[in-house]
Design an enzyme around this catalytic site. Structure first.
Site, PDB file in Angstrom:
ATOM      1  N   GLY A   1      -1.263  48.353  26.864  1.00 11.15           N
ATOM      2  CA  GLY A   1      -2.374  48.100  27.794  1.00 11.15           C
ATOM      3  C   GLY A   1      -2.011  48.529  29.194  1.00 11.15           C
ATOM      4  O   GLY A   1      -1.053  49.287  29.394  1.00 11.15           O
ATOM      5  N   ASN A   2      -2.786  48.090  30.178  1.00 13.15           N
ATOM      6  CA  ASN A   2      -2.462  48.391  31.577  1.00 13.15           C
ATOM      7  C   ASN A   2      -2.939  47.252  32.469  1.00 13.15           C
ATOM      8  O   ASN A   2      -3.564  46.305  31.996  1.00 13.15           O
ATOM      9  CB  ASN A   2      -3.064  49.745  31.983  1.00 13.15           C
ATOM     10  CG  ASN A   2      -4.575  49.747  31.879  1.00 13.15           C
ATOM     11  OD1 ASN A   2      -5.257  49.051  32.615  1.00 13.15           O
ATOM     12  ND2 ASN A   2      -5.110  50.528  30.950  1.00 13.15           N
ATOM     13  N   HIS A   3      -2.640  47.359  33.762  1.00 14.24           N
ATOM     14  CA  HIS A   3      -2.861  46.242  34.693  1.00 14.24           C
ATOM     15  C   HIS A   3      -4.268  46.165  35.282  1.00 14.24           C
ATOM     16  O   HIS A   3      -4.484  45.425  36.220  1.00 14.24           O
ATOM     17  CB  HIS A   3      -1.863  46.328  35.851  1.00 14.24           C
ATOM     18  CG  HIS A   3      -0.458  46.017  35.450  1.00 14.24           C
ATOM     19  ND1 HIS A   3      -0.110  44.817  34.881  1.00 14.24           N
ATOM     20  CD2 HIS A   3       0.674  46.746  35.523  1.00 14.24           C
ATOM     21  CE1 HIS A   3       1.187  44.822  34.627  1.00 14.24           C
ATOM     22  NE2 HIS A   3       1.686  45.988  35.001  1.00 14.24           N
TER      23      HIS A   3
END
Ligand code: CTP
Length: 222
Positions: free
Chosen positions: A31-33
């Protein structure tokens, strides 16, 4: 003319927001932030000006407040693409604000991967580029907006994406600007169009959303 609470009355806006999660096994993902704050702020702003807004949202900790905002919750890029593709034909404006994972695991393990060897390699394959794919099917009069987060050659890279994804506008945030991008409530943007570049000051994301909505309105009514 000023943007009013009825400026987007009768208009349908489709918006992607938040990150996508790409499953590795039943308990892990890539995933990512992205928090989704910018996308949700835009959804509220369009709705406050009369639009009917459909948000296709990755996993975020946010809720929509305005009753004209309809949210479809998805997890992966493939799910986001399927949902947006269905909504796109009805859209007057499409905004691609999601931080879509560029790659996904080639194979999703059906059982939790156990810690066996010292190394673990996960093969990744490219995800569908949602903005580019739908850019190929863009209908006459539809207005589309993308985002770009760049660390170098910002303007040139953004212009390339504008063309490649058949967008009318790219909202560029540079990681070189303190306070801009992921994990902040503020953002500093430059809006890039084929024949114009408009730079804005560092502002709250709600105010940034208003700047973007104002410029879209100007382009549709100018
Ligand atoms: N985008 C998308 N689908 C993807 C990747 C990106 O719809 N699979 C959209 C984003 O929502 C954004 C724009 O495309 O509006 C630019 O995304 P970005 O990640 O900056 O561009 P990429 O084309 O992925 O290029 P790169 O990561 O190599 O800079």
């Amino acid at each position: 003319m000023q943007v009013t609470e009825n400026s987007f009355k009768g208009k349908t806006v489709v918006l992607t927001a938040g990150p996508t999660y790409e499953a590795i096994d039943p308990v892990r993902f890539i995933g990512n932030h992205s928090t989704g704050k910018m996308g949700y702020a835009l959804a509220e702003c369009f709705a406050a000006h009369g639009a009917n807004v459909y948000v296709v949202s990755g996993p975020v900790n946010l809720q929509a407040r305005h009753q004209s905002i309809h949210i479809t919750h998805i997890t992966s890029a493939d799910e986001m693409y399927a949902a947006v593709k269905q909504l796109a034909p009805e859209a007057d404006i499409i905004v691609y604000a999601a931080a879509v994972a560029d790659y996904k695991p080639k194979v999703v393990a059906d059982k939790k991967i156990k810690k066996t060897g010292d190394d673990l390699t996960i093969e990744l394959v490219k995800n569908v580029d949602i903005a580019a794919a739908l850019g190929k099917e863009k209908k006459e009069g539809q207005f589309s907006v993308g985002f770009a987060l760049e660390t170098h050659n910002e303007s040139a890279n953004a212009r390339e994406k504008l063309q490649k994804k058949n967008l009318d506008m790219i909202v560029l945030n540079s990681l070189n600007d303190p306070g801009a991008g992921f994990k902040h409530d503020t953002n500093k943007i430059t809006i890039i169009e084929k024949d114009a570049t408009t730079a804005f000051e560092l502002k709250q994301k709600t105010e940034v959303a208003q700047d973007i909505v104002n410029l879209i309105w100007e382009r549709l009514n100018g």
